[in-house]
Design a protein around this motif. Sequence first.
Motif, PDB file in Angstrom:
ATOM      1  N   GLY A 158     -18.897   7.993  29.498  1.00 15.14           N
ATOM      2  CA  GLY A 158     -17.902   9.066  29.323  1.00 15.14           C
ATOM      3  C   GLY A 158     -16.609   8.447  29.260  1.00 15.14           C
ATOM      4  N   TYR A 159     -16.285   7.179  29.013  1.00 13.68           N
ATOM      5  CA  TYR A 159     -14.899   6.744  28.773  1.00 13.68           C
ATOM      6  C   TYR A 159     -14.681   6.500  27.404  1.00 13.68           C
ATOM      7  N   ALA A 160     -13.387   6.562  26.874  1.00 15.25           N
ATOM      8  CA  ALA A 160     -13.136   6.454  25.746  1.00 15.25           C
ATOM      9  C   ALA A 160     -12.880   5.055  24.978  1.00 15.25           C
ATOM     10  N   SER A 161     -12.538   4.109  26.240  1.00 12.27           N
ATOM     11  CA  SER A 161     -12.409   2.763  25.782  1.00 12.27           C
ATOM     12  C   SER A 161     -12.858   1.934  27.086  1.00 12.27           C
ATOM     13  N   ALA A 162     -13.099   0.747  26.558  1.00 14.79           N
ATOM     14  CA  ALA A 162     -13.663  -0.372  27.741  1.00 14.79           C
ATOM     15  C   ALA A 162     -12.711  -0.553  28.732  1.00 14.79           C
ATOM     16  N   SER A 163     -11.288  -0.531  28.137  1.00 14.88           N
ATOM     17  CA  SER A 163     -10.195  -0.586  29.313  1.00 14.88           C
ATOM     18  C   SER A 163     -10.058   0.477  30.235  1.00 14.88           C
ATOM     19  N   ALA A 164     -10.195   1.678  29.714  1.00 16.17           N
ATOM     20  CA  ALA A 164     -10.154   2.756  30.674  1.00 16.17           C
ATOM     21  C   ALA A 164     -11.367   3.025  31.761  1.00 16.17           C
ATOM     22  N   PHE A 165     -12.651   2.555  31.216  1.00 15.29           N
ATOM     23  CA  PHE A 165     -13.688   2.367  31.963  1.00 15.29           C
ATOM     24  C   PHE A 165     -13.363   1.013  32.977  1.00 15.29           C
ATOM     25  N   GLY A 166     -13.001  -0.041  32.738  1.00 13.19           N
ATOM     26  CA  GLY A 166     -12.895  -0.931  33.422  1.00 13.19           C
ATOM     27  C   GLY A 166     -11.870  -0.742  34.779  1.00 13.19           C
ATOM     28  N   ALA A 167     -10.760   0.086  34.478  1.00  5.07           N
ATOM     29  CA  ALA A 167      -9.670   0.374  35.514  1.00  5.07           C
ATOM     30  C   ALA A 167     -10.617   1.503  36.462  1.00  5.07           C
ATOM     31  N   ALA A 168     -11.020   2.357  35.846  1.00  6.29           N
ATOM     32  CA  ALA A 168     -11.835   3.426  36.667  1.00  6.29           C
ATOM     33  C   ALA A 168     -12.758   2.902  37.535  1.00  6.29           C
ATOM     34  N   PHE A 169     -13.588   1.965  36.936  1.00  5.73           N
ATOM     35  CA  PHE A 169     -14.710   1.141  37.889  1.00  5.73           C
ATOM     36  C   PHE A 169     -14.209   0.282  38.883  1.00  5.73           C
ATOM     37  N   ARG A 170     -13.026  -0.382  38.701  1.00  3.97           N
ATOM     38  CA  ARG A 170     -12.245  -1.142  39.709  1.00  3.97           C
ATOM     39  C   ARG A 170     -12.081  -0.191  40.805  1.00  3.97           C
ATOM     40  N   ARG A 171     -11.451   0.845  40.492  1.00  4.91           N
ATOM     41  CA  ARG A 171     -11.145   1.912  41.540  1.00  4.91           C
ATOM     42  C   ARG A 171     -12.195   2.327  42.485  1.00  4.91           C
ATOM     43  N   GLN A 172     -13.165   2.559  41.784  1.00  4.23           N
ATOM     44  CA  GLN A 172     -14.342   2.838  42.373  1.00  4.23           C
ATOM     45  C   GLN A 172     -15.204   2.020  43.377  1.00  4.23           C
ATOM     46  N   THR A 173     -15.100   0.709  42.839  1.00  2.00           N
ATOM     47  CA  THR A 173     -16.050  -0.268  43.144  1.00  2.00           C
ATOM     48  C   THR A 173     -15.107  -1.542  43.851  1.00  2.00           C
ATOM     49  N   GLY A 174     -14.047  -1.660  43.481  1.00  2.00           N
ATOM     50  CA  GLY A 174     -13.248  -2.708  44.091  1.00  2.00           C
ATOM     51  C   GLY A 174     -13.398  -4.137  43.092  1.00  2.00           C
ATOM     52  N   ARG A 175     -14.546  -3.980  42.360  1.00  2.00           N
ATOM     53  CA  ARG A 175     -14.722  -5.394  41.511  1.00  2.00           C
ATOM     54  C   ARG A 175     -14.722  -4.866  40.067  1.00  2.00           C
ATOM     55  N   ALA A 176     -14.527  -5.807  39.011  1.00  2.00           N
ATOM     56  CA  ALA A 176     -14.730  -5.775  37.483  1.00  2.00           C
ATOM     57  C   ALA A 176     -16.103  -5.478  37.081  1.00  2.00           C
ATOM     58  N   PRO A 177     -16.310  -4.727  35.932  1.00  2.00           N
ATOM     59  CA  PRO A 177     -17.739  -4.421  35.631  1.00  2.00           C
ATOM     60  C   PRO A 177     -18.577  -5.862  35.361  1.00  2.00           C
ATOM     61  N   SER A 178     -17.801  -6.874  34.994  1.00  2.00           N
ATOM     62  CA  SER A 178     -18.451  -7.937  34.734  1.00  2.00           C
ATOM     63  C   SER A 178     -19.265  -8.722  35.907  1.00  2.00           C
ATOM     64  N   ALA A 179     -18.699  -8.308  37.184  1.00  2.00           N
ATOM     65  CA  ALA A 179     -19.520  -8.511  38.474  1.00  2.00           C
ATOM     66  C   ALA A 179     -20.767  -8.352  38.563  1.00  2.00           C
ATOM     67  N   PHE A 180     -21.136  -7.244  37.795  1.00  2.00           N
ATOM     68  CA  PHE A 180     -22.412  -6.507  38.080  1.00  2.00           C
ATOM     69  C   PHE A 180     -23.348  -7.132  37.044  1.00  2.00           C
ATOM     70  N   GLN A 181     -23.025  -7.802  36.029  1.00  2.00           N
ATOM     71  CA  GLN A 181     -23.890  -8.111  34.789  1.00  2.00           C
ATOM     72  C   GLN A 181     -24.706  -9.597  35.261  1.00  2.00           C
ATOM     73  N   PRO A 182     -25.878  -9.695  34.685  1.00  2.00           N
ATOM     74  CA  PRO A 182     -26.416 -10.861  34.990  1.00  2.00           C
ATOM     75  C   PRO A 182     -25.795 -11.910  34.561  1.00  2.00           C
ATOM     76  N   SER A 183     -25.792 -13.097  35.288  1.00  2.00           N
ATOM     77  CA  SER A 183     -24.757 -14.027  34.836  1.00  2.00           C
ATOM     78  C   SER A 183     -25.784 -15.604  34.702  1.00  2.00           C
ATOM     79  N   GLY A 184     -25.643 -16.187  33.689  1.00  2.00           N
ATOM     80  CA  GLY A 184     -26.278 -17.685  33.673  1.00  2.00           C
ATOM     81  C   GLY A 184     -27.639 -17.544  33.844  1.00  2.00           C
ATOM     82  N   GLY A 185     -28.280 -16.407  33.559  1.00  2.00           N
ATOM     83  CA  GLY A 185     -29.732 -16.602  33.572  1.00  2.00           C
ATOM     84  C   GLY A 185     -30.418 -16.698  35.056  1.00  2.00           C
TER      85      GLY A 185
END
Length: 112
Positions: free
Chosen positions: A71-98
Amino acid sequence: MVDAVTADPGDPRALADWAAALGVSPRTLTRAFRAETGLSLGGWQAAVRAQRAVLLLAAGERVDEVAEAVGYASASAFGAAFRRQTGRAPSAFQPSGGSGAVPIARVDVPIA
């Protein structure tokens, strides 16, 4: 209302929309929601969106796709809201390097 937002965190309805649909004033809905959950409607929606986003990100979805899905209009708005909720960037929750290792965040959301 709780079932609808939980099923679709991207539901665009705001407090006034929910109040009209339920036949109550926005003030009545605000008080009842806070009494039941301890959170404002907006705060609760943000937490539900963050929970769903963690699942989508961990499944490998792109940040811009997750932003739209919750429900966010942009990835940047989502990123800011996500950091407020979790204290981390969205990329911290993505699978990394296999490695398959994805950190899990706990975002408590009282469900009415």
